[in-house]
Design a protein around this motif. Structure first.
Motif, PDB file in Angstrom:
ATOM      1  N   THR A  26       0.854  -1.224  -0.101  1.00 26.73           N
ATOM      2  CA  THR A  26       0.016  -0.172  -0.013  1.00 26.73           C
ATOM      3  C   THR A  26       0.945   1.279   0.078  1.00 26.73           C
ATOM      4  OG1 THR A  26      -1.867  -1.128   1.306  1.00 26.73           O
ATOM      5  CG2 THR A  26      -1.982   1.207   1.223  1.00 26.73           C
ATOM      6  N   LEU A  27       1.814   1.272   0.925  1.00 27.68           N
ATOM      7  CA  LEU A  27       2.889   2.467   0.803  1.00 27.68           C
ATOM      8  C   LEU A  27       3.685   2.529  -0.568  1.00 27.68           C
ATOM      9  CD1 LEU A  27       4.687   2.203   4.338  1.00 27.68           C
ATOM     10  CD2 LEU A  27       3.159   3.758   3.351  1.00 27.68           C
ATOM     11  N   GLU A  28       3.777   1.584  -1.169  1.00 30.60           N
ATOM     12  CA  GLU A  28       4.484   1.808  -2.514  1.00 30.60           C
ATOM     13  C   GLU A  28       3.541   2.262  -3.390  1.00 30.60           C
ATOM     14  OE1 GLU A  28       5.953  -2.258  -3.625  1.00 30.60           O
ATOM     15  OE2 GLU A  28       7.642  -2.171  -2.045  1.00 30.60           O
ATOM     16  N   LYS A  51       1.849   7.203  -6.328  1.00 30.09           N
ATOM     17  CA  LYS A  51       0.747   8.165  -6.699  1.00 30.09           C
ATOM     18  C   LYS A  51       1.491   9.703  -6.498  1.00 30.09           C
ATOM     19  CE  LYS A  51      -3.104   5.607  -5.459  1.00 30.09           C
ATOM     20  NZ  LYS A  51      -4.656   5.559  -4.450  1.00 30.09           N
ATOM     21  N   PHE A  52       2.299   9.825  -5.477  1.00 23.25           N
ATOM     22  CA  PHE A  52       2.856  11.010  -5.144  1.00 23.25           C
ATOM     23  C   PHE A  52       3.582  11.360  -6.166  1.00 23.25           C
ATOM     24  CE2 PHE A  52       1.513  10.524  -0.529  1.00 23.25           C
ATOM     25  CZ  PHE A  52       1.199  11.792  -0.514  1.00 23.25           C
ATOM     26  N   LYS A  53       4.588  10.413  -6.817  1.00 22.95           N
ATOM     27  CA  LYS A  53       5.504  10.573  -7.987  1.00 22.95           C
ATOM     28  C   LYS A  53       4.695  11.215  -9.102  1.00 22.95           C
ATOM     29  CE  LYS A  53       9.213   7.551  -6.520  1.00 22.95           C
ATOM     30  NZ  LYS A  53       9.861   6.307  -6.748  1.00 22.95           N
ATOM     31  N   GLU A  54       3.607  10.505  -9.322  1.00 20.94           N
ATOM     32  CA  GLU A  54       2.555  11.154 -10.353  1.00 20.94           C
ATOM     33  C   GLU A  54       2.129  12.271 -10.270  1.00 20.94           C
ATOM     34  OE1 GLU A  54      -0.565   8.190 -11.168  1.00 20.94           O
ATOM     35  OE2 GLU A  54       0.691   6.510 -11.366  1.00 20.94           O
ATOM     36  N   CYS A  55       2.040  12.787  -9.130  1.00 24.02           N
ATOM     37  CA  CYS A  55       1.351  14.138  -8.743  1.00 24.02           C
ATOM     38  C   CYS A  55       2.613  15.018  -8.954  1.00 24.02           C
ATOM     39  CB  CYS A  55       0.985  14.230  -7.400  1.00 24.02           C
ATOM     40  SG  CYS A  55      -0.350  13.474  -6.930  1.00 24.02           S
TER      41      CYS A  55
END
Length: 115
Positions: free
Chosen positions: A60-62, A67-71
């Protein structure tokens, strides 16, 4: 002769031990194992469950990290588009200035002034 202080401290201990009843040892061992084994098995299953939960948590953390990298990449793209828009506006202004200068030079040529 040899005094009492020269004797090994362990001397005579083996002879003092009673004979060990193998059946009693086996029964005591079984009793000890049956007493502790259920707790150990419960601990083992609890540790296995904990390990599985940790694996799920890591996955889940990965996913959240990706998602943060995509943002972040979307923010980078937005900044790039903003910069491109700024340079496009500059180019439009330069083109307008060049057209205005071209009109002025054309009028000057028509008036008979050679540049």
């Amino acid at each position: 002769g040899v005094g009492r202080s020269d004797a090994s401290p362990d001397e005579g201990v083996v002879e003092d031990l009673p004979l060990i009843d193998e059946k009693a040892v086996e029964q005591l061992t079984e009793g000890l194992i049956s007493h502790y084994l259920p707790d150990l098995q419960r601990s083992k299953s609890a540790l296995q469950e904990l390990t599985q939960n940790q694996v799920v948590l890591l996955e889940t953390l990965e996913q959240e990290i990706s998602k943060f990298k995509e943002c972040n990449s979307i923010l980078d793209i937005n900044a790039l588009f903003s910069e491109a828009k700024l340079y496009h506006n500059k180019l439009v202004n330069i083109r307008n200035e060049m057209m205005m200068l071209h009109e002025k030079t054309s009028k000057l040529k028509v008036s008979g002034i050679n540049i």
